[in-house]
Design an enzyme around this catalytic site. Structure first.
Site, short mmCIF file in Angstrom:
data_model
loop_
_atom_site.label_atom_id
_atom_site.label_comp_id
_atom_site.label_asym_id
_atom_site.label_seq_id
_atom_site.Cartn_x
_atom_site.Cartn_y
_atom_site.Cartn_z
CB SER A 83 34.73 32.53 43.51
OG SER A 83 34.46 33.60 44.36
CD GLN A 84 39.21 31.24 38.20
OE1 GLN A 84 39.40 32.30 38.80
NE2 GLN A 84 40.06 30.75 37.34
#
Ligand code: SAH
Length: 234
Positions: A83-84
């Protein structure tokens, strides 16, 4: 004599350049925390420190490591993504991790989110359905010294009953509904964060709170896009 000199010079250059690279990554991490995480409202000191400490570039595909501190998710192989950074920080802060906590993660992937949690809490249990990812995450976490993380290969739908109940549960794959065994394995007073919705569309990041007495409350926090929660019999 001159050979020895060359070997020494090469060793020095190597040491110098690897320490430069590690300084550079540290600078990039500090910028990531300031510009992507603090700037978007994350204030929990333990979460910020963990995000500044974990070497994200070690958890992404080699070819992608130069992009590790960018404001975006990245591929980790087997069609999965890390994920970011902001989302990792957000999910960490929202479960209110404390040093004495035991946390369950579903979807170990690269092991990055587990490492961030492991910087803060006593013990992290993480389950990964793709066997090679479970193996590589376990090996990397060990190499980096996270001996308070246990990685298991399997379907996280059923949680990890032997190790529960948990102070919090972090699910990093999008499920069409909240798996009942996970609610079961959450302590009273515990929190779970989980993306819920169709894998093909935007999902809702949901916070599940189990109150004292066992009442369960859920609320939507924001739209997100995660890889699908898969099942062994899919
Ligand atoms: N937390 C990870 C992000 C991984 S992406 C990281 O920090 O890198 C989500 C992961 O969930 C994928 O690796 C996917 O294989 C895994 N996954 C999907 N369904 C699962 C299930 N039922 N049980 C365990 N893992 C699952």
């Amino acid at each position: 004599m001159s050979k020895l000199y060359l070997v020494c010079a090469a060793a020095l250059v190597f040491l110098f350049s690897s320490s430069m690279a590690s300084d550079e990554n540290k600078t990039l991490r500090t910028m990531m925390v300031e510009q992507q995480i603090k700037a978007r409202g994350i204030t929990d000191e333990a979460t910020l420190q963990a995000m500044a400490a974990v070497e994200r570039h070690r958890f992404v595909d080699g070819a992608m490591s130069e992009r590790a501190y960018e404001d975006r998710p990245l591929p980790i192989g087997h069609g999965q993504t890390i994920s970011q950074p902001f989302i990792v920080a957000y999910m960490t802060e929202i479960v209110q991790p404390k040093p004495e906590h035991r946390v369950l993660e579903i979807g170990a992937g690269s092991g990055y989110q587990a490492a961030v949690l492991a910087e803060i809490v006593e013990k992290v249990y993480t389950i990964e359905i793709v066997e090679p990812l479970a193996k590589s995450a376990g090996a990397l976490l060990q190499e980096l010294g996270y001996d308070n993380v246990e990685v298991r290969h399997g379907d996280g739908y059923y949680g990890w009953p032997d190790a529960g109940p948990f102070d919090s549960i972090v699910v990093t794959a999008a499920a069409s509904y909240i798996p009942p065994p996970l609610i079961e394995q959450l302590k009273e007073g515990g929190r779970m964060i989980i993306p819920v919705g169709s894998p093909l569309r935007t999902q809702q990041l949901m916070l599940v709170e189990k109150k004292e007495g066992g009442e369960v409350q859920t609320r939507s926090l924001m739209p997100v896009r995660f890889v699908p929660f898969t099942r062994t019999d899919d």
